[in-house]
Scaffold this motif. Structure first.
Motif, PDB file in Angstrom:
ATOM      1  N   UNK A 101       0.875  -1.169   0.000  1.00 48.93           N
ATOM      2  CA  UNK A 101       0.000   0.000   0.000  1.00 48.93           C
ATOM      3  C   UNK A 101       0.916   1.224   0.000  1.00 48.93           C
ATOM      4  N   UNK A 102       0.804   2.042  -1.030  1.00 51.96           N
ATOM      5  CA  UNK A 102       1.712   3.170  -1.191  1.00 51.96           C
ATOM      6  C   UNK A 102       0.922   4.410  -1.604  1.00 51.96           C
ATOM      7  N   UNK A 103       1.615   5.415  -2.085  1.00 52.02           N
ATOM      8  CA  UNK A 103       0.966   6.671  -2.460  1.00 52.02           C
ATOM      9  C   UNK A 103       1.510   7.194  -3.780  1.00 52.02           C
ATOM     10  N   UNK A 175       7.272   4.370  -4.887  1.00 50.58           N
ATOM     11  CA  UNK A 175       8.382   3.462  -5.168  1.00 50.58           C
ATOM     12  C   UNK A 175       9.044   3.734  -6.512  1.00 50.58           C
ATOM     13  N   UNK A 176       8.257   4.141  -7.489  1.00 54.30           N
ATOM     14  CA  UNK A 176       8.795   4.441  -8.812  1.00 54.30           C
ATOM     15  C   UNK A 176       9.641   5.712  -8.761  1.00 54.30           C
ATOM     16  N   UNK A 191       8.500  16.096  -2.944  1.00 51.39           N
ATOM     17  CA  UNK A 191       7.947  17.390  -2.564  1.00 51.39           C
ATOM     18  C   UNK A 191       6.483  17.250  -2.160  1.00 51.39           C
ATOM     19  N   UNK A 192       6.111  17.891  -1.050  1.00 53.56           N
ATOM     20  CA  UNK A 192       4.704  17.962  -0.661  1.00 53.56           C
ATOM     21  C   UNK A 192       4.117  16.663  -0.169  1.00 53.56           C
ATOM     22  N   UNK A 193       2.814  16.689  -0.002  1.00 55.23           N
ATOM     23  CA  UNK A 193       2.078  15.547   0.512  1.00 55.23           C
ATOM     24  C   UNK A 193       1.634  14.617  -0.614  1.00 55.23           C
ATOM     25  N   UNK A 194       1.325  13.364  -0.275  1.00 57.75           N
ATOM     26  CA  UNK A 194       0.827  12.422  -1.289  1.00 57.75           C
ATOM     27  C   UNK A 194      -0.469  12.899  -1.930  1.00 57.75           C
ATOM     28  N   UNK A 195      -0.670  12.523  -3.184  1.00 62.30           N
ATOM     29  CA  UNK A 195      -1.888  12.886  -3.900  1.00 62.30           C
ATOM     30  C   UNK A 195      -2.976  11.830  -3.751  1.00 62.30           C
ATOM     31  N   UNK A 196      -2.584  10.564  -3.623  1.00 59.12           N
ATOM     32  CA  UNK A 196      -3.565   9.478  -3.562  1.00 59.12           C
ATOM     33  C   UNK A 196      -2.917   8.258  -2.929  1.00 59.12           C
ATOM     34  N   UNK A 197      -3.745   7.354  -2.403  1.00 57.32           N
ATOM     35  CA  UNK A 197      -3.272   6.080  -1.860  1.00 57.32           C
ATOM     36  C   UNK A 197      -3.503   4.991  -2.893  1.00 57.32           C
ATOM     37  N   UNK A 198      -2.496   4.123  -3.063  1.00 64.33           N
ATOM     38  CA  UNK A 198      -2.527   3.095  -4.099  1.00 64.33           C
ATOM     39  C   UNK A 198      -2.253   1.735  -3.471  1.00 64.33           C
ATOM     40  N   UNK A 199      -2.981   0.706  -3.917  1.00 67.51           N
ATOM     41  CA  UNK A 199      -2.729  -0.666  -3.493  1.00 67.51           C
ATOM     42  C   UNK A 199      -2.281  -1.500  -4.684  1.00 67.51           C
ATOM     43  N   UNK A 200      -1.249  -2.312  -4.473  1.00 69.18           N
ATOM     44  CA  UNK A 200      -0.764  -3.212  -5.516  1.00 69.18           C
ATOM     45  C   UNK A 200      -1.222  -4.637  -5.221  1.00 69.18           C
ATOM     46  N   UNK A 201      -1.678  -5.328  -6.259  1.00 72.48           N
ATOM     47  CA  UNK A 201      -2.119  -6.706  -6.104  1.00 72.48           C
ATOM     48  C   UNK A 201      -1.654  -7.579  -7.248  1.00 72.48           C
ATOM     49  N   UNK A 202      -1.972  -8.868  -7.161  1.00 71.38           N
ATOM     50  CA  UNK A 202      -1.594  -9.845  -8.185  1.00 71.38           C
ATOM     51  C   UNK A 202      -2.855 -10.472  -8.746  1.00 71.38           C
ATOM     52  N   UNK A 203      -3.099 -10.249 -10.032  1.00 72.91           N
ATOM     53  CA  UNK A 203      -4.260 -10.803 -10.696  1.00 72.91           C
ATOM     54  C   UNK A 203      -4.018 -12.242 -11.116  1.00 72.91           C
TER      55      UNK A 203
END
Length: 252
Positions: A101-103, A175-176, A191-203
């Motif tokens: 779970x990242x941003x 991470x990128x 710089x600054x705060x995160x714009x969105x929260x992202x979850x990575x999964x495996x399909x």
């Protein structure tokens, strides 16, 4: 004005009709996203996503030399991607995870102190993929998109533009951005705060395979391999990801 920035990357691909056919496991990974997937000079792949999927593959009974990586989700048994409606393969995939779970964050040149957060991007050239740029377009509008967005097919295409001053910021998953910063030591900063929260999964292609992948991720979390992969591949972000995400008790 609005631009499209494209990088073409190559990686071995193979056709597979079912998991285990020909003793191979075909895995779709996100090319052009350093930190998650790095391509070595010899063509091999490293990165956090690669470490995760190699662990999962071994838990499923595959050796490393039986894994075939591709950029085409349609040809794969396992697909690594962002969880949600836009997951590659859509309704045909049963998704295990999240394994991270990242941003989405902002990367700028280290000496550019004028950009301190998202509001400072209103009149600046920003390089991002279409999905990463959505929060900015929602905030600033279509006119901003046409005037200030350099849209790339992969984040790796943005790094040279930021380095030589052709754009002022890159918006991508943290991470990128960390992976891009490693390629340009000392030249970029967050710089600054995160714009969105992202979850990575495996399909996966079935509920049964999804459950097996979920258990493999659970083992990775519990035996310390996940944490070691974070430290090795995500470096400066290791203090953000001190514990693995919680896996759902029931299937999604």
């Amino acid at each position: 004005m609005w631009r499209v920035v494209v990088v073409v990357l190559g990686v071995a691909a193979a056709l597979l009709t079912g998991c285990g056919d020909s003793g191979r496991l075909v895995v779709a990974v996100r090319l052009g996203q350093p930190g998650l997937v790095n391509q070595r000079p010899d063509g091999g792949l490293t990165g956090f996503d690669i470490a995760v999927v190699r662990y999962v593959a071994r838990e499923l009974g595959y050796r490393d030399d039986q894994i075939v990586f591709t950029g085409d989700a349609a040809q794969a048994d396992l697909v690594l991607g962002t969880m949600g409606p836009a997951f590659p393969g859509g309704e045909t995939r049963y998704v295990a995870g999240p394994y991270l779970v990242t941003t989405t964050n902002i990367l700028v040149r280290a000496n550019d102190l004028a950009i301190r957060g998202v509001r400072d991007l209103a009149g600046r050239c920003v390089c991002a993929t279409g999905s990463s740029a959505r929060p900015l377009v929602a905030r600033f509008g279509e006119a901003w998109k046409h005037a200030f967005l350099a849209e790339a097919n992969v984040p790796a295409a943005c790094a040279p533009l930021l380095a030589d001053g052709r754009c002022d910021a890159i918006v991508a998953d943290a991470p990128v951005l960390a992976g891009l910063a490693v390629q340009y030591p000392g030249r970029f900063r967050f710089s600054g705060r995160p714009l969105a929260t992202i979850e990575y999964g495996i399909g996966t292609s079935s509920a049964a395979l999804r459950d097996r992948v979920t258990e493999a991720l659970r083992h990775m979390f519990e035996d310390g391999s996940w944490k070691r992969a974070v430290i090795e591949h995500l470096g400066v972000l290791a203090t953000r990801y001190t514990a693995p995400p919680e896996l759902p008790a029931t299937a999604r």
